[in-house]
Enzyme design. Structure first.
Site, PDB file in Angstrom:
ATOM      1  N   LEU A 188      17.722  22.105  90.755  1.00 35.82           N
ATOM      2  CA  LEU A 188      18.670  23.017  90.093  1.00 35.82           C
ATOM      3  C   LEU A 188      18.006  24.163  89.345  1.00 35.82           C
ATOM      4  O   LEU A 188      18.628  24.837  88.543  1.00 35.82           O
ATOM      5  CB  LEU A 188      19.569  22.201  89.135  1.00 35.82           C
ATOM      6  CG  LEU A 188      20.476  21.184  89.847  1.00 35.82           C
ATOM      7  CD1 LEU A 188      21.295  20.409  88.844  1.00 35.82           C
ATOM      8  CD2 LEU A 188      21.385  21.889  90.859  1.00 35.82           C
ATOM      9  N   ASP A 193      20.449  31.429  96.597  1.00 34.21           N
ATOM     10  CA  ASP A 193      21.319  31.121  97.753  1.00 34.21           C
ATOM     11  C   ASP A 193      21.518  32.321  98.679  1.00 34.21           C
ATOM     12  O   ASP A 193      22.575  32.445  99.324  1.00 34.21           O
ATOM     13  CB  ASP A 193      22.692  30.626  97.257  1.00 34.21           C
ATOM     14  CG  ASP A 193      22.558  29.397  96.369  1.00 34.21           C
ATOM     15  OD1 ASP A 193      23.370  29.252  95.432  1.00 34.21           O
ATOM     16  OD2 ASP A 193      21.631  28.597  96.591  1.00 34.21           O
ATOM     17  N   ASN A 229      16.533  25.098 101.405  1.00 30.45           N
ATOM     18  CA  ASN A 229      17.474  24.642 100.378  1.00 30.45           C
ATOM     19  C   ASN A 229      18.787  24.213 101.023  1.00 30.45           C
ATOM     20  O   ASN A 229      19.188  24.748 102.056  1.00 30.45           O
ATOM     21  CB  ASN A 229      17.749  25.769  99.364  1.00 30.45           C
ATOM     22  CG  ASN A 229      18.675  25.316  98.239  1.00 30.45           C
ATOM     23  OD1 ASN A 229      18.467  24.256  97.658  1.00 30.45           O
ATOM     24  ND2 ASN A 229      19.716  26.101  97.963  1.00 30.45           N
ATOM     25  N   HIS A 275      22.880  23.778 100.215  1.00 30.60           N
ATOM     26  CA  HIS A 275      23.904  24.218  99.254  1.00 30.60           C
ATOM     27  C   HIS A 275      25.258  23.689  99.712  1.00 30.60           C
ATOM     28  O   HIS A 275      25.584  23.776 100.904  1.00 30.60           O
ATOM     29  CB  HIS A 275      23.920  25.749  99.140  1.00 30.60           C
ATOM     30  CG  HIS A 275      24.898  26.257  98.129  1.00 30.60           C
ATOM     31  ND1 HIS A 275      24.663  26.205  96.776  1.00 30.60           N
ATOM     32  CD2 HIS A 275      26.147  26.767  98.286  1.00 30.60           C
ATOM     33  CE1 HIS A 275      25.737  26.685  96.134  1.00 30.60           C
ATOM     34  NE2 HIS A 275      26.649  27.030  97.033  1.00 30.60           N
ATOM     35  N   ASN A 281      19.951  13.497  99.236  1.00 27.20           N
ATOM     36  CA  ASN A 281      19.413  14.352 100.319  1.00 27.20           C
ATOM     37  C   ASN A 281      17.961  13.975 100.621  1.00 27.20           C
ATOM     38  O   ASN A 281      17.540  13.915 101.772  1.00 27.20           O
ATOM     39  CB  ASN A 281      19.518  15.825  99.931  1.00 27.20           C
ATOM     40  CG  ASN A 281      20.917  16.378 100.157  1.00 27.20           C
ATOM     41  OD1 ASN A 281      21.329  16.562 101.300  1.00 27.20           O
ATOM     42  ND2 ASN A 281      21.664  16.604  99.105  1.00 27.20           N
ATOM     43  N   GLU A 313      25.884  17.559 104.270  1.00 31.85           N
ATOM     44  CA  GLU A 313      24.571  18.020 103.765  1.00 31.85           C
ATOM     45  C   GLU A 313      23.450  17.170 104.349  1.00 31.85           C
ATOM     46  O   GLU A 313      22.438  17.694 104.832  1.00 31.85           O
ATOM     47  CB  GLU A 313      24.532  17.903 102.244  1.00 31.85           C
ATOM     48  CG  GLU A 313      25.430  18.871 101.510  1.00 31.85           C
ATOM     49  CD  GLU A 313      25.365  18.633 100.020  1.00 31.85           C
ATOM     50  OE1 GLU A 313      24.272  18.391  99.510  1.00 31.85           O
ATOM     51  OE2 GLU A 313      26.413  18.727  99.378  1.00 31.85           O
TER      52      GLU A 313
HETATM   53  C1  GRF Z   1      24.210  18.006  96.267  1.00 37.52           C
HETATM   54  O1  GRF Z   1      25.583  18.296  96.175  1.00 37.52           O
HETATM   55  C2  GRF Z   1      23.485  19.217  96.814  1.00 37.52           C
HETATM   56  O2  GRF Z   1      24.313  20.063  97.566  1.00 37.52           O
HETATM   57  C3  GRF Z   1      23.078  19.960  95.629  1.00 37.52           C
HETATM   58  O3  GRF Z   1      22.680  18.919  94.725  1.00 37.52           O
HETATM   59  C4  GRF Z   1      23.620  17.838  94.874  1.00 37.52           C
HETATM   60  C5  GRF Z   1      22.942  16.519  94.638  1.00 37.52           C
HETATM   61  O4  GRF Z   1      22.177  16.191  95.728  1.00 37.52           O
HETATM   62  N1  GRF Z   1      22.029  20.907  95.968  1.00 37.52           N
HETATM   63  P1  GRF Z   1      21.257  14.850  95.746  1.00 37.52           P
HETATM   64  O5  GRF Z   1      22.175  13.669  95.871  1.00 37.52           O
HETATM   65  O6  GRF Z   1      20.484  14.828  94.430  1.00 37.52           O
HETATM   66  O7  GRF Z   1      20.399  15.030  96.941  1.00 37.52           O
END
Ligand code: GRF
Length: 217
Positions: A92, A152, A109, A111, A16, A181
């Site tokens: 996380l 969330d 954020n 999700h 992301n 995403e």
């Molecule tokens: C993704 O599935 C996102 O929805 C969640 O973390 C996961 C890993 O995302 N929040 P990334 O590849 O580290 O951006």
């Protein structure tokens, strides 16, 4: 319009984050990432940031006496760089109330479900997609939202849906949703940086127009 100063929090692979970096470079986001912080030393997202020439640091929660002081350090580092928007890109950990109030309506954020389904405590990563499959859902998707004091539950900015096929697995679903995403996170950050997001209670007005369709791939 001057470029919005962005801070990004990560915990993992950073795909992301990469989509934001790429779209800033393409001129689709009027922003500049000033700092990337990971709570995990081995998060590949740190490598992605360094490759893009962005200051990328690991801050270990275990180096701080408690949750509050770790969050105060996060705030300090972002404030030092005049960060105006915080993006949680696969981050996380929960943020402290101090952090959320310091950046009220300025924390975004992503999700991997259609909130309010399959979200909140314990719903992250593959667990979300497993719950969607176990429930027998026909549609799932992703949500970008502002962060408030709970997990969330903040006002929703954008959502997109994907169909769940009978032969879908956690892996195939995760792949489909991750593509969504990347798209809606980039769009939400771009709208924020263009000053096009307005929070009215639970509603976020995006001035995006209503030409968004539900993807059925
Ligand atoms: C993704 O599935 C996102 O929805 C969640 O973390 C996961 C890993 O995302 N929040 P990334 O590849 O580290 O951006």
């Amino acid at each position: 319009m001057s470029r919005t100063k962005i801070g990004v929090l990560i915990s993992g692979g950073g795909t992301n984050l990469q989509s934001i970096i790429d779209n800033i470079d393409k001129g689709n986001i009027n922003g500049e990432i000033k700092l990337i912080i990971s709570n995990k030393r081995d998060a590949y997202g740190l490598e992605r940031g360094k490759k893009a020439g962005i200051q990328s640091i690991f801050l270990s929660p275990s180096d701080y006496s408690d949750f509050q002081s770790y969050n105060r350090k996060l705030i300090e580092e972002f404030k030092k760089r005049d960060v105006e928007l915080i993006v949680l890109a696969g981050y996380l950990k929960i943020l402290s109330k101090d952090f959320v109030s310091e950046y009220k309506d300025r924390i975004i954020n992503i999700h991997p479900s259609l909130i309010p389904s399959f979200c909140g405590k314990g719903y992250y990563g593959d667990r979300v997609h497993q719950a969607v499959l176990d429930y027998g859902c026909k549609i799932t998707g992703a949500t970008v939202h502002f962060v408030d004091e709970d997990a969330d539950t903040g006002p929703i900015i954008l959502q997109e849906a994907v169909r769940v096929h009978e032969d879908d697995t956690v892996e195939s679903l995760q792949k489909k949703v991750l593509e969504i995403e990347h798209q809606i996170l980039v769009e939400a950050v771009s709208l924020f940086c263009a000053g096009k997001l307005r929070v009215e209670g639970r509603l976020v007005k995006t001035n995006r127009g209503d030409n968004c369709e539900t993807r059925t791939n």
